[in-house]
Design a protein around this motif. Structure first.
Motif, PDB file in Angstrom:
ATOM      1  N   GLY A  23      21.485  -3.754 -99.207  1.00 40.10           N
ATOM      2  CA  GLY A  23      22.794  -3.370 -99.708  1.00 40.10           C
ATOM      3  C   GLY A  23      22.781  -2.612-101.007  1.00 40.10           C
ATOM      4  O   GLY A  23      23.690  -1.819-101.276  1.00 40.10           O
ATOM      5  N   GLN A  24      21.769  -2.826-101.856  1.00 42.43           N
ATOM      6  CA  GLN A  24      21.742  -2.149-103.157  1.00 42.43           C
ATOM      7  C   GLN A  24      20.861  -0.912-103.119  1.00 42.43           C
ATOM      8  O   GLN A  24      21.312   0.186-103.454  1.00 42.43           O
ATOM      9  CB  GLN A  24      21.266  -3.113-104.248  1.00 42.43           C
ATOM     10  N   GLY A  25      19.613  -1.064-102.716  1.00 34.06           N
ATOM     11  CA  GLY A  25      18.743   0.088-102.549  1.00 34.06           C
ATOM     12  C   GLY A  25      19.219   0.902-101.359  1.00 34.06           C
ATOM     13  O   GLY A  25      19.308   0.379-100.248  1.00 34.06           O
ATOM     14  N   GLU A  26      19.500   2.179-101.602  1.00 37.35           N
ATOM     15  CA  GLU A  26      20.129   2.975-100.548  1.00 37.35           C
ATOM     16  C   GLU A  26      19.098   3.520 -99.555  1.00 37.35           C
ATOM     17  O   GLU A  26      18.294   2.766 -99.042  1.00 37.35           O
ATOM     18  CB  GLU A  26      21.022   4.052-101.172  1.00 37.35           C
ATOM     19  N   PHE A  27      19.048   4.805 -99.326  1.00 35.01           N
ATOM     20  CA  PHE A  27      18.458   5.285 -98.078  1.00 35.01           C
ATOM     21  C   PHE A  27      17.302   6.260 -98.305  1.00 35.01           C
ATOM     22  O   PHE A  27      17.273   7.006 -99.271  1.00 35.01           O
ATOM     23  CB  PHE A  27      19.553   5.919 -97.224  1.00 35.01           C
ATOM     24  N   THR A  28      16.372   6.216 -97.375  1.00 31.98           N
ATOM     25  CA  THR A  28      15.224   7.113 -97.365  1.00 31.98           C
ATOM     26  C   THR A  28      15.215   7.776 -96.000  1.00 31.98           C
ATOM     27  O   THR A  28      15.032   7.105 -94.985  1.00 31.98           O
ATOM     28  CB  THR A  28      13.917   6.342 -97.602  1.00 31.98           C
ATOM     29  N   LEU A  29      15.404   9.092 -95.962  1.00 29.77           N
ATOM     30  CA  LEU A  29      15.681   9.761 -94.693  1.00 29.77           C
ATOM     31  C   LEU A  29      14.939  11.084 -94.597  1.00 29.77           C
ATOM     32  O   LEU A  29      14.638  11.733 -95.608  1.00 29.77           O
ATOM     33  CB  LEU A  29      17.187  10.016 -94.559  1.00 29.77           C
ATOM     34  N   ALA A  30      14.659  11.491 -93.357  1.00 27.90           N
ATOM     35  CA  ALA A  30      13.943  12.727 -93.086  1.00 27.90           C
ATOM     36  C   ALA A  30      14.924  13.862 -92.794  1.00 27.90           C
ATOM     37  O   ALA A  30      16.037  13.638 -92.315  1.00 27.90           O
ATOM     38  CB  ALA A  30      13.010  12.534 -91.893  1.00 27.90           C
ATOM     39  N   PHE A  31      14.496  15.079 -93.082  1.00 27.61           N
ATOM     40  CA  PHE A  31      15.312  16.243 -92.750  1.00 27.61           C
ATOM     41  C   PHE A  31      15.254  16.519 -91.247  1.00 27.61           C
ATOM     42  O   PHE A  31      14.273  16.202 -90.573  1.00 27.61           O
ATOM     43  CB  PHE A  31      14.825  17.477 -93.504  1.00 27.61           C
ATOM     44  N   MET A  63      20.349  14.612-101.459  1.00 25.46           N
ATOM     45  CA  MET A  63      20.488  15.215-100.138  1.00 25.46           C
ATOM     46  C   MET A  63      19.541  16.392 -99.923  1.00 25.46           C
ATOM     47  O   MET A  63      19.142  16.664 -98.792  1.00 25.46           O
ATOM     48  CB  MET A  63      21.940  15.664 -99.909  1.00 25.46           C
ATOM     49  N   ILE A  64      19.199  17.095-101.010  1.00 25.25           N
ATOM     50  CA  ILE A  64      18.278  18.235-100.890  1.00 25.25           C
ATOM     51  C   ILE A  64      16.965  17.931-101.606  1.00 25.25           C
ATOM     52  O   ILE A  64      15.892  18.066-101.014  1.00 25.25           O
ATOM     53  CB  ILE A  64      18.939  19.511-101.437  1.00 25.25           C
ATOM     54  N   VAL A  65      17.024  17.536-102.871  1.00 23.94           N
ATOM     55  CA  VAL A  65      15.833  16.996-103.544  1.00 23.94           C
ATOM     56  C   VAL A  65      15.766  15.542-103.104  1.00 23.94           C
ATOM     57  O   VAL A  65      16.351  14.652-103.705  1.00 23.94           O
ATOM     58  CB  VAL A  65      15.939  17.145-105.073  1.00 23.94           C
ATOM     59  N   ASN A  66      15.011  15.306-102.025  1.00 25.09           N
ATOM     60  CA  ASN A  66      15.191  14.132-101.157  1.00 25.09           C
ATOM     61  C   ASN A  66      14.284  12.979-101.587  1.00 25.09           C
ATOM     62  O   ASN A  66      13.252  12.703-100.971  1.00 25.09           O
ATOM     63  CB  ASN A  66      14.902  14.553 -99.706  1.00 25.09           C
ATOM     64  N   SER A  67      14.684  12.279-102.648  1.00 23.82           N
ATOM     65  CA  SER A  67      13.890  11.167-103.165  1.00 23.82           C
ATOM     66  C   SER A  67      14.112   9.910-102.337  1.00 23.82           C
ATOM     67  O   SER A  67      15.010   9.834-101.501  1.00 23.82           O
ATOM     68  CB  SER A  67      14.247  10.901-104.631  1.00 23.82           C
ATOM     69  N   ASP A  68      13.298   8.911-102.597  1.00 20.47           N
ATOM     70  CA  ASP A  68      13.328   7.631-101.892  1.00 20.47           C
ATOM     71  C   ASP A  68      14.319   6.705-102.591  1.00 20.47           C
ATOM     72  O   ASP A  68      13.975   6.016-103.543  1.00 20.47           O
ATOM     73  CB  ASP A  68      11.910   7.037-101.893  1.00 20.47           C
ATOM     74  N   GLU A  69      15.558   6.660-102.094  1.00 21.18           N
ATOM     75  CA  GLU A  69      16.579   5.819-102.720  1.00 21.18           C
ATOM     76  C   GLU A  69      16.305   4.325-102.544  1.00 21.18           C
ATOM     77  O   GLU A  69      16.691   3.515-103.390  1.00 21.18           O
ATOM     78  CB  GLU A  69      17.950   6.128-102.132  1.00 21.18           C
ATOM     79  N   ARG A  70      15.692   3.966-101.447  1.00 16.98           N
ATOM     80  CA  ARG A  70      15.422   2.549-101.209  1.00 16.98           C
ATOM     81  C   ARG A  70      14.534   1.983-102.313  1.00 16.98           C
ATOM     82  O   ARG A  70      14.657   0.821-102.695  1.00 16.98           O
ATOM     83  CB  ARG A  70      14.768   2.382 -99.829  1.00 16.98           C
ATOM     84  N   TRP A  99      10.987  20.856-105.431  1.00 10.45           N
ATOM     85  CA  TRP A  99      11.126  19.735-104.511  1.00 10.45           C
ATOM     86  C   TRP A  99      12.382  19.792-103.645  1.00 10.45           C
ATOM     87  O   TRP A  99      12.694  18.808-102.968  1.00 10.45           O
ATOM     88  CB  TRP A  99      11.058  18.419-105.289  1.00 10.45           C
ATOM     89  N   LYS A 100      13.082  20.916-103.640  1.00 10.30           N
ATOM     90  CA  LYS A 100      14.229  21.006-102.733  1.00 10.30           C
ATOM     91  C   LYS A 100      13.724  21.017-101.295  1.00 10.30           C
ATOM     92  O   LYS A 100      12.721  21.650-100.960  1.00 10.30           O
ATOM     93  CB  LYS A 100      15.080  22.236-103.028  1.00 10.30           C
ATOM     94  N   PHE A 101      14.404  20.235-100.472  1.00  6.75           N
ATOM     95  CA  PHE A 101      14.055  20.014 -99.066  1.00  6.75           C
ATOM     96  C   PHE A 101      12.681  19.359 -98.904  1.00  6.75           C
ATOM     97  O   PHE A 101      11.998  19.535 -97.907  1.00  6.75           O
ATOM     98  CB  PHE A 101      14.130  21.316 -98.258  1.00  6.75           C
ATOM     99  N   LYS A 102      12.283  18.596 -99.955  1.00  7.52           N
ATOM    100  CA  LYS A 102      11.037  17.838 -99.893  1.00  7.52           C
ATOM    101  C   LYS A 102      11.293  16.426-100.436  1.00  7.52           C
ATOM    102  O   LYS A 102      12.408  16.099-100.831  1.00  7.52           O
ATOM    103  CB  LYS A 102       9.926  18.545-100.679  1.00  7.52           C
ATOM    104  N   HIS A 103      10.225  15.609-100.475  1.00  7.46           N
ATOM    105  CA  HIS A 103      10.339  14.197-100.865  1.00  7.46           C
ATOM    106  C   HIS A 103       9.557  13.939-102.161  1.00  7.46           C
ATOM    107  O   HIS A 103       8.373  13.604-102.121  1.00  7.46           O
ATOM    108  CB  HIS A 103       9.774  13.302 -99.760  1.00  7.46           C
ATOM    109  N   PRO A 104      10.193  14.061-103.337  1.00  5.60           N
ATOM    110  CA  PRO A 104       9.468  13.804-104.588  1.00  5.60           C
ATOM    111  C   PRO A 104       9.398  12.325-104.920  1.00  5.60           C
ATOM    112  O   PRO A 104      10.186  11.504-104.441  1.00  5.60           O
ATOM    113  CB  PRO A 104      10.309  14.548-105.625  1.00  5.60           C
ATOM    114  N   THR A 105       8.453  11.997-105.783  1.00  2.48           N
ATOM    115  CA  THR A 105       8.309  10.651-106.349  1.00  2.48           C
ATOM    116  C   THR A 105       8.551  10.727-107.855  1.00  2.48           C
ATOM    117  O   THR A 105       8.613  11.825-108.428  1.00  2.48           O
ATOM    118  CB  THR A 105       6.902  10.100-106.103  1.00  2.48           C
TER     119      THR A 105
END
Length: 799
Positions: free
Chosen positions: A241-249, A442-449, A546-552
């Protein structure tokens, strides 16, 4: 203050002594060092660079990411408030690994009565009782959660084995998906749509009792593939519920079937406008495409109100297409007013739109779409141009939530159409914030979880800049350093570092930890540590890398240093990895001046000092009790010294001074005669977190000046420092952090001599409904004696 020395000395320095003052400014002393590791490099605190993620913070030469495409058919049952869907998922494996199974996210399972989130949520009943809302959530089982009815292989039609584990579902594949291959499968499902009164989250429905209609804001509504990457493998941490979402393009085609009197807004572009819109609505949409200054009404308030009392006589299917997005959300209702306008951005046109019920006017009609357009322009300036064809804001039950090309936003006026300034400001900030999330994550697609701050913190920082460009005088500054000090004064056991997993951030501190502290940190970097030019270039470089990629986090930290040439490891360690506060203390100031050895000057000053001392002693001794002294009565008791004036300038004094001047070079003589003042400042780092030292000098003539020293001044002693400041004019008052730039938690110790603390005033906002602040409503008071304006629509026009 206990154990502090308040000293303002005036000392005369012989020129030879002045030349020997060490850099620390401590007279005749060896500098006081205190070994520490605050400015050492982070080293193993960050992951080792590799061919996937370079040491510069850029994607490596072998960087890869998987892709997931969706073809979805979904229907909302407006009678039963139920969603039924079927999707074809195509998973493309670009990784170097073969995948034997695919993990899917079933986020609606969060709302099941026996979910892990429900079981691990702390709750209690106190003597003061429990709110009705909380009690209802504890007692009512609404039978929520995904109901999976089919999982099958598209190619063979055969069912696939699957296992549901809370909010995750593992689908076992008939053969592994090898590098470069793809696999398509079908999932059918349904669920009861959550009623926002009992299961408030990031989506759901709101019922309007007066007209018997619903607004549906649908999010996390379809089974979504987890991300498989080079960092975590499968990111299949449970949704709590708190940590949000990690999603693929991926690319989406979504057909949404609703009652035929509903208006639908969704991620992507509408593909079948001729089938779902009236001829008049299509005409108005064309007008909106040609309008760039103000929104045009596609559906007016009068039409929406009329629509509320009608009954549907069938269904319509709205088809949307969205390319290269990480998620899909939509909203549907017969209550919606709809307005739109075009935004031109470097030759590209973007439709800005809003959907809202009459209950949101006049506020929403005046501001929402204009705010969408402003956000698109401003965020693009600081990062990269908005790449999608539409940007939308929807009003319903959700207070603020973001998805590609669409956002759900709160801020509803009172029932009479008036609103407080707090409600207006909330609308401005929430629309900017949620539309801004199109860039992060949504574009600079980090790991919200895992890392909430990577999207919320960066986005809150840009929200701050964008809000200032909307209205420079508006309050609620999310990134102002003085606004985070209350949180940073909290005892360490009540805080966790920003670099904590999202679900492990203490609930009552999630806002400061994920939003305001990282946003404030970026503001401090931009305004105080790096400067705007270096910061803006580096921040834009990170966004574009990192747009349209998954940065850390490491990719962000490294890019900011790589693109600016500024070593910030000390800042990441202190601000992001620690909980120490900033607390600088100006302990003392010592005042020195060069002795010019001019007898006319020095003896005059000596005479003044002696006279002041004599007057003081005279006040101490009550001489009225002595009628006559022996010396006064008998002149024979006087000698040479009774008439000698030691402060007269003699010829010997003058000759000595002339000889001294002759011994000086022209530069030395200029310095001696400059009349400069030398001040040694002693500053303590009581909080622990190093920051630049900024000091304001108030001169005796009423003018002022500011000196700035970088944070590296603490590298050899992180406890206390000494610094010599030279001025032509005498300083009467000193102030640390005069512009409140570094989030110092104790301003009482920032002045010398000490100044009384200024009182702090707080404005308390009462939270109502979906996170909507309330406050005084002068608008209602002003309008009470005025007749309402017929057909008032806010800022949109119906043409």
């Amino acid at each position: 203050m206990k154990n502090l020395r308040f000293i303002l000395k005036f000392c005369i320095l012989q020129f030879s002594l002045f030349l020997s003052i060490p850099p620390s400014g401590v007279r005749g002393q060896v500098p006081n060092y205190h070994a520490n590791s605050r400015f050492e490099q982070m080293g193993t605190a960050m992951p080792t660079p590799n061919s996937y993620r370079a040491a510069s913070g850029a994607p490596g030469r072998d960087y890869w990411q998987n892709r997931v495409d969706y073809d979805i058919k979904v229907e909302i049952d407006d009678e039963k408030q139920r969603l039924t869907g079927s999707e074809t998922v195509t998973y493309i494996n670009n990784s170097p690994d073969e995948l034997r199974y695919v993990w899917m996210q079933l986020d609606q399972n969060l709302f099941q009565q026996n979910s892990m989130a429900a079981q691990t949520r702390n709750s209690s009943v106190s003597e003061r009782g429990m709110s009705l809302t909380m009690l209802t959530r504890q007692m009512v089982d609404r039978d929520y959660g995904h109901k999976i009815t089919l999982v099958k292989d598209i190619k063979t039609g055969q069912p696939l084995r699957y296992r549901i584990n809370e909010t995750m579902m593992r689908i076992e594949l008939p053969t592994p998906i090898r590098t470069g291959q793809s696999f398509s499968f079908q999932i059918d499902w349904n669920f009861n749509i959550t009623d926002f009164r009992y299961a408030s989250g990031r989506g759901g429905m709101e019922f309007f009792a007066k007209d018997g209609n619903f607004i549906y804001e649908m999010a996390q509504w379809f089974p979504r593939a987890c991300v498989y990457d080079d960092v975590n493998g499968w990111q299949n941490k449970q949704f709590l519920g708190q940590g949000e979402f990690t999603l693929a393009f991926g690319n989406y085609k979504v057909a949404i079937t609703v009652p035929n009197d509903h208006i639908v807004g969704a991620t992507g572009e509408l593909q079948n406008a001729n089938q779902v819109l009236s001829a008049e609505q299509i005409k108005r949409m064309e007008k909106a495409r040609a309008t760039f200054d103000k929104p045009v009404l596609i559906v007016s308030q009068e039409e929406a109100t009329k629509n509320e009392s009608n009954k549907p006589n069938g269904k319509k299917t709205w088809i949307f297409k969205a390319d290269n997005v990480r998620d899909f959300a939509f909203a549907s209702s017969r209550k919606f007013i709809w307005d739109a306008m075009n935004v031109e951005l470097n030759g590209k046109k973007i439709m800005a739109m809003s959907f809202y019920p009459k209950e949101a006017n006049p506020l929403w009609g005046q501001y929402s779409t204009m705010l969408v357009a402003h956000t698109v322009r401003t965020y693009s300036k600081f990062t990269f141009d908005y790449p999608y064809p539409v940007a939308q804001s929807v009003h319903g039950p959700v207070g603020g939530m973001e998805y590609p090309m669409i956002s759900f936003n709160g801020a509803r006026p009172d029932a009479d159409g008036t609103y407080s300034e707090g409600i207006k400001n909330f609308l401005i900030q929430v629309v900017i914030h949620e539309v801004g999330h199109n860039w992060f994550p949504m574009i600079v697609n980090s790991d919200e979880r895992q890392w909430s701050w990577m999207d919320e913190g960066l986005n809150s920082f840009l929200e701050y800049l964008t809000t200032k460009e909307w209205d420079r005088d508006m309050g609620g500054d999310v990134a102002e350093p003085q606004n985070i000090t209350e949180y940073m004064r909290t005892e360490p056991s009540k805080q966790v570092p920003i670099m904590s997993s999202s679900d492990n951030v203490l609930p009552m501190t999630f806002g400061p930890n994920a939003y305001t502290k990282p946003a404030t940190g970026l503001n401090i970097l931009r305004e105080t540590i790096m400067g705007r030019e270096l910061f803006d270039y580096a921040f834009k470089e990170y966004a574009n890398r990192w747009k349209f990629k998954h940065p850390t986090p490491a990719d962000f930290f490294r890019t900011m240093e790589d693109a600016s040439g500024v070593d910030l490891d000390w800042f990441w360690k202190g601000w992001f990895y620690g909980v120490e506060p900033v607390d600088q203390d100006l302990v003392e100031v010592e005042w020195f001046a060069i002795d010019p050895q001019n007898p006319d000057v020095t003896k005059a000053e000596q005479r003044k000092t002696a006279n002041e001392k004599r007057e003081t002693m005279a006040r101490i001794r009550d001489r009225k009790d002595i009628k006559e002294t022996v010396v006064e009565k008998n002149p024979d008791m006087k000698d040479f010294y009774n008439s000698y004036d030691p402060y007269n300038v003699t010829e010997a004094d003058k000759k000595k001074y002339e000889t001294y001047l002759a011994s000086l070079s022209p530069d030395e003589r200029k310095l001696v005669e400059s009349g400069l003042n030398f001040y040694t400042l002693k500053v303590k780092n009581k909080g622990g977190l190093p920051m630049p030292v900024i000091v304001k000098m108030q001169f005796e003539d009423g003018t002022d000046s500011v000196a700035r020293f970088p944070a590296e001044i603490w590298r050899l002693n992180d406890v206390e420092i000494f610094k010599v400041i030279t001025t032509k004019k005498r300083v009467t008052n000193w102030t640390l952090d005069p512009f409140r730039e570094i989030a110092d938690i104790d301003e009482e110790s920032n002045s010398f001599p000490r100044q009384p603390a200024k009182p702090t005033r707080f404005q308390v906002f009462k939270q109502q409904g979906s996170g909507r602040p309330t406050g005084p409503n002068p608008m209602r008071e002003a309008m009470q004696n005025q007749p309402p304006k017929a057909g008032q629509q806010g800022g949109a026009r119906n043409e």
